[in-house]
Motif scaffolding. Sequence first.
Motif, PDB file in Angstrom:
ATOM      1  N   THR A 192      48.034  20.701  41.734  1.00 55.29           N
ATOM      2  CA  THR A 192      49.429  20.520  41.338  1.00 55.29           C
ATOM      3  C   THR A 192      49.792  21.443  41.845  1.00 55.29           C
ATOM      4  N   LEU A 193      49.407  22.763  42.149  1.00 51.90           N
ATOM      5  CA  LEU A 193      50.004  23.804  42.955  1.00 51.90           C
ATOM      6  C   LEU A 193      50.106  23.348  44.450  1.00 51.90           C
ATOM      7  N   CYS A 194      49.066  22.807  45.034  1.00 57.34           N
ATOM      8  CA  CYS A 194      48.965  22.098  46.238  1.00 57.34           C
ATOM      9  C   CYS A 194      49.986  21.138  46.621  1.00 57.34           C
ATOM     10  N   GLU A 195      50.446  20.410  45.603  1.00 58.25           N
ATOM     11  CA  GLU A 195      51.525  19.467  45.886  1.00 58.25           C
ATOM     12  C   GLU A 195      52.816  20.036  46.149  1.00 58.25           C
ATOM     13  N   ASN A 196      52.922  21.239  45.848  1.00 61.24           N
ATOM     14  CA  ASN A 196      54.269  21.688  46.245  1.00 61.24           C
ATOM     15  C   ASN A 196      54.245  22.693  47.407  1.00 61.24           C
ATOM     16  N   LEU A 197      53.259  22.488  48.125  1.00 61.39           N
ATOM     17  CA  LEU A 197      53.083  23.524  49.411  1.00 61.39           C
ATOM     18  C   LEU A 197      54.255  23.545  50.418  1.00 61.39           C
ATOM     19  N   ASP A 198      54.731  22.343  50.599  1.00 58.60           N
ATOM     20  CA  ASP A 198      55.701  22.071  51.579  1.00 58.60           C
ATOM     21  C   ASP A 198      57.195  22.782  51.123  1.00 58.60           C
ATOM     22  N   SER A 199      57.396  22.793  50.034  1.00 60.51           N
ATOM     23  CA  SER A 199      58.438  23.292  49.250  1.00 60.51           C
ATOM     24  C   SER A 199      58.943  25.105  49.376  1.00 60.51           C
ATOM     25  N   LEU A 200      57.569  25.418  49.499  1.00 59.37           N
ATOM     26  CA  LEU A 200      57.658  26.811  49.614  1.00 59.37           C
ATOM     27  C   LEU A 200      58.334  27.756  50.688  1.00 59.37           C
ATOM     28  N   ASP A 201      59.431  28.288  50.742  1.00 61.19           N
ATOM     29  CA  ASP A 201      60.250  28.796  52.051  1.00 61.19           C
ATOM     30  C   ASP A 201      60.126  30.532  51.830  1.00 61.19           C
ATOM     31  N   GLU A 202      59.797  31.084  50.373  1.00 60.31           N
ATOM     32  CA  GLU A 202      59.910  32.568  50.176  1.00 60.31           C
ATOM     33  C   GLU A 202      58.291  33.141  50.593  1.00 60.31           C
ATOM     34  N   PRO A 203      58.653  34.260  51.162  1.00 60.29           N
ATOM     35  CA  PRO A 203      57.202  34.992  51.885  1.00 60.29           C
ATOM     36  C   PRO A 203      56.364  34.991  50.932  1.00 60.29           C
ATOM     37  N   GLU A 204      56.782  35.608  49.419  1.00 57.31           N
ATOM     38  CA  GLU A 204      56.085  35.890  48.309  1.00 57.31           C
ATOM     39  C   GLU A 204      55.165  34.943  47.754  1.00 57.31           C
ATOM     40  N   ALA A 205      55.950  33.722  47.854  1.00 51.91           N
ATOM     41  CA  ALA A 205      55.214  32.578  47.291  1.00 51.91           C
ATOM     42  C   ALA A 205      54.142  31.975  48.427  1.00 51.91           C
ATOM     43  N   ARG A 206      54.584  31.958  49.326  1.00 50.73           N
ATOM     44  CA  ARG A 206      53.732  31.387  50.527  1.00 50.73           C
ATOM     45  C   ARG A 206      52.379  32.103  50.356  1.00 50.73           C
ATOM     46  N   ALA A 207      52.772  33.647  50.414  1.00 52.70           N
ATOM     47  CA  ALA A 207      51.399  34.408  50.528  1.00 52.70           C
ATOM     48  C   ALA A 207      50.710  33.998  49.238  1.00 52.70           C
ATOM     49  N   ALA A 208      51.146  33.899  48.207  1.00 43.68           N
ATOM     50  CA  ALA A 208      50.442  33.773  46.756  1.00 43.68           C
ATOM     51  C   ALA A 208      49.705  32.428  47.035  1.00 43.68           C
ATOM     52  N   MET A 209      50.251  31.238  47.463  1.00 42.96           N
ATOM     53  CA  MET A 209      49.814  30.178  47.756  1.00 42.96           C
ATOM     54  C   MET A 209      48.487  30.131  48.729  1.00 42.96           C
ATOM     55  N   ILE A 210      48.607  30.619  49.851  1.00 37.23           N
ATOM     56  CA  ILE A 210      47.427  30.976  50.984  1.00 37.23           C
ATOM     57  C   ILE A 210      46.632  31.791  50.247  1.00 37.23           C
ATOM     58  N   TRP A 211      46.829  32.963  49.424  1.00 38.33           N
ATOM     59  CA  TRP A 211      45.754  33.493  48.778  1.00 38.33           C
ATOM     60  C   TRP A 211      44.861  32.674  47.822  1.00 38.33           C
ATOM     61  N   ILE A 212      45.676  31.728  47.269  1.00 35.36           N
ATOM     62  CA  ILE A 212      44.966  30.719  46.217  1.00 35.36           C
ATOM     63  C   ILE A 212      44.094  29.831  47.049  1.00 35.36           C
ATOM     64  N   VAL A 213      44.391  29.073  48.117  1.00 40.29           N
ATOM     65  CA  VAL A 213      43.915  28.355  48.805  1.00 40.29           C
ATOM     66  C   VAL A 213      42.650  29.046  49.420  1.00 40.29           C
ATOM     67  N   GLY A 214      42.799  30.368  50.061  1.00 35.67           N
ATOM     68  CA  GLY A 214      41.625  31.010  50.708  1.00 35.67           C
ATOM     69  C   GLY A 214      40.671  31.587  49.642  1.00 35.67           C
ATOM     70  N   GLU A 215      41.056  31.775  48.382  1.00 32.56           N
ATOM     71  CA  GLU A 215      40.024  32.344  47.251  1.00 32.56           C
ATOM     72  C   GLU A 215      39.073  31.091  46.629  1.00 32.56           C
ATOM     73  N   TYR A 216      39.824  29.975  46.495  1.00 31.03           N
ATOM     74  CA  TYR A 216      39.258  28.896  46.127  1.00 31.03           C
ATOM     75  C   TYR A 216      38.819  27.755  47.055  1.00 31.03           C
ATOM     76  N   ALA A 217      38.727  28.163  48.465  1.00 30.77           N
ATOM     77  CA  ALA A 217      38.505  27.193  49.270  1.00 30.77           C
ATOM     78  C   ALA A 217      37.539  26.156  49.211  1.00 30.77           C
ATOM     79  N   GLU A 218      36.536  26.670  48.515  1.00 26.77           N
ATOM     80  CA  GLU A 218      35.248  25.501  48.079  1.00 26.77           C
ATOM     81  C   GLU A 218      35.446  24.557  47.240  1.00 26.77           C
ATOM     82  N   ARG A 219      36.761  24.589  46.550  1.00 25.98           N
ATOM     83  CA  ARG A 219      37.153  23.702  45.464  1.00 25.98           C
ATOM     84  C   ARG A 219      38.050  22.798  46.204  1.00 25.98           C
ATOM     85  N   ILE A 220      38.964  23.209  47.200  1.00 27.88           N
ATOM     86  CA  ILE A 220      39.772  22.466  47.818  1.00 27.88           C
ATOM     87  C   ILE A 220      39.211  21.529  49.280  1.00 27.88           C
ATOM     88  N   ASP A 221      39.164  20.314  48.949  1.00 24.25           N
ATOM     89  CA  ASP A 221      38.655  19.616  50.195  1.00 24.25           C
ATOM     90  C   ASP A 221      39.304  19.803  51.183  1.00 24.25           C
TER      91      ASP A 221
END
Length: 971
Positions: free
Chosen positions: A448-477
Motif C-alpha cells: 500500500t505504501l509503495c502505491e503512494n511513492l509518486d505523491s511524496l514530495d517532502e524530504p522526510e517522507a521520501r527518506a522514510a519511504m526509501i528506508w522502508i524499501v531498502g530495509e525490506y528489499a527482499e520482500r519487494i519484487d
Amino acid sequence: MQEWANQLCENRQFGSKMTDSKYFTTTKKGEIFELKAELNSDKKEKKKEAVKKVIASMTVGKDVSALFPDVVNCMQTDNLELKKLVYLYLMNYAKSQPDMAIMAVNTFVKDCEDPNPLIRALAVRTMGCIRVDKITEYLCEPLRKCLKDEDPYVRKTAAVCVAKLHDINAQLVEDQGFLDTLKDLISDSNPMVVANAVAALSEIAESHPNSNLLDLNPQTINKLLTALNECTEWGQIFILDCLANYTPRDDRESQSICERVTPRLSHANSAVVLSAVKVLMKFMEMLPKDLDYYGTLLKKLAPPLVTLLSAEPELQYVALRNINLIVQRRPEILKHEMKVFFVKYNDPIYVKLEKLDIMIRLASQANIAQVLAELKEYATEVDVDFVRKAVRAIGRCAIKVEQSAERCVSTLLDLIQTKVNYVVQEAIVVIKDIFRKYPNKYESVIATLCENLDSLDEPEARAAMIWIVGEYAERIDNADELLESFLEGFHDESTQVQLQLLTAIVKLFLKKPTETQELVQQVLSLATQDSDNPDLRDRGYIYWRLLSTDPVAAKEVVLAEKPLISEETDLIEPTLLEELICHIGTLASVYHKPPSAFVEGSRGVQHKRLPGSAGSGESVESPDPGAAATETPPAVIPSQGDLLGDLLNLDLTPTTTTGPPPPTTSGMQMGAMDLLGGGLDSLMGDESEPLGGDIGGNPAMGAAFGAAPATMPASFNAPGSGGLDDLFDLGGGVGMPMGALNPPKAVWLPAMKAKGLEISGVFVRRAGVIQMEMTLTNKAMSVMTDFAIQFNRNSFGLAPAGPLQILTPLSPNQSIEAALPLSTVGPVMKMEPLNNLQVAVKNNIDVFYFSCQYPISMLFVEDGKMERQVFLATWKDIPNDNESQFQIKDCHLNSDAASNKLQSSNIFTIAKRTVEGQDMLYQSMKLTNGIWVLAELRVQAGNPNYTISLKCRAPEVSQCVFQNYEAVLKN
C-alpha cells in the motif's frame, strides 16, 4: 512606569472632577518657564495643577528635571494627592539630581512620623524607591520606626522597603539589624505583614543563596499556614512559594502541611492554585504510596487542574505547560480526565498542540480506543500543522501502547486512502517508526505504501519511504526499480534523502548482489565523485571501502540487527523534571527550562530538587535503598546504538569528525542524518588515493580506522557510608586551590604514522575554557600548510570552538605551538573508554587520524560545589547499586593537602569529619553535561592507601573520575 501608573490611579480616588487628558496636550514653547511660575504660586489648586502637568510631561518622556527644586518645594503640604505626585517626581529624578534630592530628606523623615498612616507608609515607600546612597543613610532610622509601627499598613510597606534597601546597600541592611526585624515580622498578628515579610526575605535570599535567611522550622511553618487563610491572593502566593522551599522532617509533618494547603486548590486565582499544586507535588514525594491520604490527595489534585482549562486561551496554555510536567511525574493524577484534553474547534493552535501532547502522555490501554477515535477525527481538520501532529500522535500511540499497534496501523492505512498529500506523507514517516518498534509484524502494508511513492514530495517522507524499501528489499519484487527512480534526480534531492538513498541501495546490493551491481556503482559514484556534500561523500567512501575490501564485514555492519526504538523519546530528563516541578507556576514551567537557562545577571540561581521519596524515615545516618526515586533515571550519556541510525552496532568506530553540531531532529529520523559525524571529506579535498577492490578501482578513504579500546572495568558495589548527617554540624569549607594539575605533553600522533607530522599535546582547563594545547613538528622534507582539525562524536560532545589557527607554513624540522579552544555542545556518542577522543588532522599532504584520552577533570565545572543538605539528599536518592569503591595506593598527603589539590581540579570539599583517627572528606563535582558526581574520600593518618566511594546517576563515569583522583593526588 508601573509605579507611576499605580500612583496616578490612586490619585483618582481623591476626587479629581475632570479628566486628566488635558495634562497631556502639547503646550507652547515657554512651558517650562510657565510651569516654574505656577509651581511657586500661592494658590494650592494652581500648584497642584502645575505638578500634574509636570508628571504628565515626565510620563510622555519630556525632560522636566530643571523644575526639580520647584517641585521639591511643593512637598511641604497637607494635601495627600499633591504629596503623592511630588514623591512620584522625586523617584524618577532623584538619581540624576542626587544633591538636590537631599533637600527632600527632612520632609521624608518628618512624614515618617505623621499621624496619618497613609503618609507614613508613602514616605517610607518613596525613600526605598530612591536609589541614591546619600539618601539611604537617612532612611535607616525612619525605617526602623516604621517596621515597628502600630499600623499594619505601615509595617507591611516597611517590610518591602527592607528588600529594596538591601538591593541598594546589602551591608547597611545587615549592619542595622533589619534582617532580624524582618524575621520577627513573620510572627506578626497581621497576615498581610507576614506575607510581605516572607516576600522580602525570599527576594533577599534569592540574591544570596547561601545566607539561610528563611530559617524554616515547624513553628515558623505553622505561623505561615495560619496567615495563609487570611491574607490576599498575592500574599498567599508568597507564602506558598516559601512553603515549597521547606523540607518536612517526616511523612506526618508532610501530610499535615498538605492538609492545610489543600483548600487553596479551590481559589479563584490560577496563580494561587498553581502555587498550591507545587507545594503538594513536592510534599507528596515524602508520603508513603500505601497511605490512604496519598490516594485522596491524588483525587483532589485533578479537579483544580481541570478547572484551569476553562479559562481564556493564554491561561489555558500556561496551565497545559504545567500539566505536561505534572503528568510526566505523576500521570495517575489525570489518568481519568482524558476527555478534558480533547481539542475544541475554537482552540488556538498553540493550545491544540499542547493538548495533543498531553493526550499522548496519558494514553493507556484503558483509553486508547477513545484517543484513537479523536486523533482520527483531528486528521481531517483544516489546520495543516495540527493534522500533521495528529497523524504523528497516532504513531506515538502505537509505539507506546503495544496492544493498540494494530488498530493504529489500520487507522493510518485509512488515512493514506484519503490521498490527502500531507496526511499520506506524515503517515509514511510514522509507519517507518512502527516497523522499527515491531519488526516482522506489519510489513504486509508495504505494498500500500509503495502505491503512494509518486505523491511524496517532502524530504522526510521520501527518506522514510526509501528506508522502508531498502530495509525490506527482499520482500519487494521491484525494489531496484523503485530506488532507481529516485536516482534520476539524485542531485536535486535534499541531503537527508541522498543519505538514505545511498544506504538503501547498499542494503539492496548486499541482499541481491547479482542484480544490483551496476546500481550500487552508480550511487557510490554520485555520492563521492559528483557530490560536494562532505557528509554524503564520507558515507559513500566508507561504504565503498567496506564493500571493496570485505563484503562479509559490510553485510554484518550494514544489515546488523537494530535495537528497538524507545517508547517515549521526548520525556524531560528526570533531574531537570524534578527541578521544573519545583518551579511550577513560574516562567520555567512554561519554557520547560531551568531558570539558569534564561535568567541573566549577577544573582545566583539555586537549583531546586524534590525531597527524598517516602520510606527514607527520619534517620539520616545511612543512605537507604528505599529512598531512591521510584523511577529509574535513564542513562544520561546516550549509547552508540541510539545515535547511528542505519549503521547501528557499527564496530568500526569511525574517525570522521564534526564541526558545529548538526540541527536537532526527532530521534525517529536519525537514520536520515549524517551517521558518521560528518565532514572529513571536506578536509580531504580531491587528493584521496585510489584503492582497488571487488567493485572497481575507485577512491576510498586514505586511512584505516583504529580498533575500539578495551571496555571499561566494572565498578564494585560498596555499602553506603554512614554518618552523613554530621555534615550539618560543621563549620566552613576547606582551603582554596593551590595550583592545578599540569601534566606534560604526550605524543598523540607519531611522525612515522603521519608522513613526518608529529603531534604532541595536553588538555588544560583555564578560567572555565577547555583547551587542547598542541606542538606540531614537521619531520618530513617538504613544507606543510593548510592545517585543519575535526573530532568524531564523543561521550561529552567535545568539539573545536573554532578553526585550528596555524597561519604560517610549517617548514622541515620546525615546530609550532597551537592552542585550540573546545566547546561541549557537539554531537554525543558513547565511547569506550568514556574519555576517548578520536581526532582527524588534515594538511596539504593527507588526512591523519589518532585517538587520545582527555582527563575527565577538564569537564568539571567551576560551580560544582553542592549545598550540604542537597548533597545529603542526593546521596540518599542515588541507588546503592550506583556506588563504586576504589583504592588509591601510595599517597602520602594529609586530608587538607588532598582537599586543596583536588579543589584545583574543581573537585569541591563540602565537609570534613574525623572518626576514630580517620578523616572523611565529602566532595562533589559537576560535569559540563550536568551530571553530578558525589564522593567520600577516607584518609587514615600514617596509611598511604586511601579509600574512595563514588556515587553518580550515570555510574559509567565513576572509573574515569577515580583515575582522575589518582592522577591529581599522585602528581
